[in-house]
Design a protein around this motif. Sequence first.
Motif, PDB file in Angstrom:
ATOM      1  N   ALA A 134       0.838  -1.273  -0.003  1.00 63.60           N
ATOM      2  CA  ALA A 134       0.014   0.063   0.112  1.00 63.60           C
ATOM      3  C   ALA A 134       0.961   1.204   0.119  1.00 63.60           C
ATOM      4  O   ALA A 134       0.530   2.079  -0.685  1.00 63.60           O
ATOM      5  N   ALA A 135       2.032   1.090   0.633  1.00 61.68           N
ATOM      6  CA  ALA A 135       2.728   2.539   0.831  1.00 61.68           C
ATOM      7  C   ALA A 135       3.406   2.613  -0.573  1.00 61.68           C
ATOM      8  O   ALA A 135       3.631   4.036  -0.798  1.00 61.68           O
ATOM      9  N   ASP A 136       3.783   1.848  -1.527  1.00 63.71           N
ATOM     10  CA  ASP A 136       4.343   2.019  -2.731  1.00 63.71           C
ATOM     11  C   ASP A 136       3.319   2.571  -3.576  1.00 63.71           C
ATOM     12  O   ASP A 136       3.713   3.389  -4.336  1.00 63.71           O
ATOM     13  N   LYS A 137       1.961   2.030  -3.374  1.00 63.85           N
ATOM     14  CA  LYS A 137       0.865   2.653  -4.109  1.00 63.85           C
ATOM     15  C   LYS A 137       0.842   3.975  -3.959  1.00 63.85           C
ATOM     16  O   LYS A 137       0.567   4.873  -4.939  1.00 63.85           O
ATOM     17  N   GLN A 138       0.869   4.514  -2.654  1.00 65.54           N
ATOM     18  CA  GLN A 138       0.643   5.924  -2.153  1.00 65.54           C
ATOM     19  C   GLN A 138       1.574   6.768  -2.906  1.00 65.54           C
ATOM     20  O   GLN A 138       1.212   7.784  -3.275  1.00 65.54           O
ATOM     21  N   GLN A 139       2.878   6.105  -2.931  1.00 72.68           N
ATOM     22  CA  GLN A 139       4.045   6.804  -3.488  1.00 72.68           C
ATOM     23  C   GLN A 139       3.882   7.155  -4.906  1.00 72.68           C
ATOM     24  O   GLN A 139       4.149   8.185  -5.349  1.00 72.68           O
ATOM     25  N   LEU A 140       3.609   5.941  -5.347  1.00 70.98           N
ATOM     26  CA  LEU A 140       3.013   6.064  -6.888  1.00 70.98           C
ATOM     27  C   LEU A 140       2.082   7.164  -7.312  1.00 70.98           C
ATOM     28  O   LEU A 140       2.305   8.118  -8.187  1.00 70.98           O
ATOM     29  N   ILE A 141       0.831   7.159  -6.591  1.00 68.83           N
ATOM     30  CA  ILE A 141      -0.340   8.103  -6.753  1.00 68.83           C
ATOM     31  C   ILE A 141       0.312   9.582  -6.383  1.00 68.83           C
ATOM     32  O   ILE A 141      -0.040  10.408  -7.091  1.00 68.83           O
ATOM     33  N   PHE A 142       1.105   9.686  -5.407  1.00 61.09           N
ATOM     34  CA  PHE A 142       1.541  11.166  -5.012  1.00 61.09           C
ATOM     35  C   PHE A 142       2.492  11.615  -5.933  1.00 61.09           C
ATOM     36  O   PHE A 142       2.358  12.775  -6.496  1.00 61.09           O
ATOM     37  N   LYS A 143       3.491  10.922  -6.482  1.00 62.73           N
ATOM     38  CA  LYS A 143       4.302  11.323  -7.712  1.00 62.73           C
ATOM     39  C   LYS A 143       3.533  11.652  -9.027  1.00 62.73           C
ATOM     40  O   LYS A 143       3.723  12.460  -9.704  1.00 62.73           O
ATOM     41  N   ALA A 144       2.635  10.800  -9.198  1.00 61.00           N
ATOM     42  CA  ALA A 144       1.719  10.765 -10.425  1.00 61.00           C
ATOM     43  C   ALA A 144       0.950  12.038 -10.442  1.00 61.00           C
ATOM     44  O   ALA A 144       0.788  12.817 -11.386  1.00 61.00           O
ATOM     45  N   GLY A 145       0.460  12.299  -9.124  1.00 57.59           N
ATOM     46  CA  GLY A 145      -0.493  13.493  -8.828  1.00 57.59           C
ATOM     47  C   GLY A 145       0.613  14.654  -9.301  1.00 57.59           C
ATOM     48  O   GLY A 145      -0.031  15.820  -9.788  1.00 57.59           O
ATOM     49  N   LEU A 146       1.691  14.796  -8.768  1.00 61.98           N
ATOM     50  CA  LEU A 146       2.597  15.830  -9.024  1.00 61.98           C
ATOM     51  C   LEU A 146       2.768  16.226 -10.419  1.00 61.98           C
ATOM     52  O   LEU A 146       3.013  17.301 -11.075  1.00 61.98           O
ATOM     53  N   LEU A 147       2.994  15.073 -11.129  1.00 57.42           N
ATOM     54  CA  LEU A 147       3.372  15.148 -12.685  1.00 57.42           C
ATOM     55  C   LEU A 147       1.852  15.685 -13.228  1.00 57.42           C
ATOM     56  O   LEU A 147       2.261  16.486 -14.263  1.00 57.42           O
ATOM     57  N   ALA A 148       0.901  15.165 -12.868  1.00 54.81           N
ATOM     58  CA  ALA A 148      -0.435  15.740 -13.328  1.00 54.81           C
ATOM     59  C   ALA A 148      -0.726  16.997 -13.206  1.00 54.81           C
ATOM     60  O   ALA A 148      -1.139  18.057 -13.972  1.00 54.81           O
TER      61      ALA A 148
END
Length: 427
Positions: A211-225
């Motif tokens: 779950a922690a890796d998924k949250q990091q993925l979404i956080f970084k993807a959110g910054l990109l978006a």
Amino acid sequence: MNKSKDIFITGFALFSMFFGAGNLILPPFLGFQAGEAWLLITIGFVITAVIIPILGIVAHARLQGTMYDFGKKVSPIFSVVYCFIVYGICLLLPGPRTASVTHEMAIAPFFNSSSLLTSSIYFILVFIFVMNRSKVLDLLGKYLTPIIIMILLAIIGIAIFASPGAVQPTRFSTPLVDGVLEGYQTFDAIAAMVVGAVLIISINLKNSSPAADKQQLIFKAGLLAGFGLFIIYTGLILIGALHNTEFPEDVSRSALLLGLGHKTLGTAGASLLSVLIALACFTTAVGIVTGTADYLKGLFHNSKTVYTITAIIGSLMGIVMGQFDVKYIIDVAIPALMFIYPITIILILLNVIPEKWASALVFKSVVITAFIFSIPDFLKILAPSEGLTSIINAIPLASYNLGWIIPSILMFMLLNMYRHFNPSNAS
């Protein structure tokens, strides 16, 4: 697993979710009116059209649930009512607005037909696609967004270097605040609540990481978006300001974007842009009606009948509202946004901060405070009166339609100070 590739793909998917075609007509017109104050307008606009929505996605990543989970700490009944109101607003305003934008940008310039005919055909097709859930829309979405982005970047780049030089003074007395409020009209914070769950579910299905890796993925993807949205919105606001001497004062939002397309890419390029935006509008409308129908279907034990009835009602509402011009729909949306946006922003922020500062008591109290102090903003538009003006003058920032902010912050701080000094009595 290629983490960089996953971040890029997820970030692009997020960008596509927020990149509503109707939103494209807002920033250039905002810049057109802002003139020399375009930078302040941009800062305000980015707060509510980029930062808050991306925080909404971060909150979804933490919750790993649906829109219902955003408000369940207030109460289950509140959360259900909130969901109903949000979906109702989506069916009544941003959904029909896509038909209105389509008519003004892709139909009216080429055909002498009525807006009612456009909205009728448009939402009949929406209903057909909603009932068949075709994958064609997914394919269109994958290719449409990159093409529109490339065309917009070309328009922005050419318009910046081909600007006339002279810029009209701003029409806004408080450009920063006006930018914040105009950001409401993108509906992006609401979009974060509505479509964020779709992204979370998709990631959970395809990705077996912790779950922690998924949250990091979404956080970084959110910054990109968010960075992508920032670039497009800033560019469109800037060129609207740089070219505000070349269009009449009463130019419409759609006409301004089309006019900038003509000036930079010529007739063929502007025509292509209008057709692509019409297609992107259509995918957005189908997504709104499908999402609402799915939500109600889930409430009624996956009833196909409820899904169909919701699709019919949503399409009929689209036909009725979609016949009006974009300006009218935007004006009608203002009271609804003044009512629902403060609560939405509070729910997003409370679901992002550490849980120790966001107890059930804090949720209830801060949401109620935001609601109470946003009532004058709502009533000021619907039924202005002298008595209401006196109340507004007594509330900090209420004259700027932001009277809910300081009371909400104070309530949040007081409750957390109380919890700190009386931990056994706080919940």
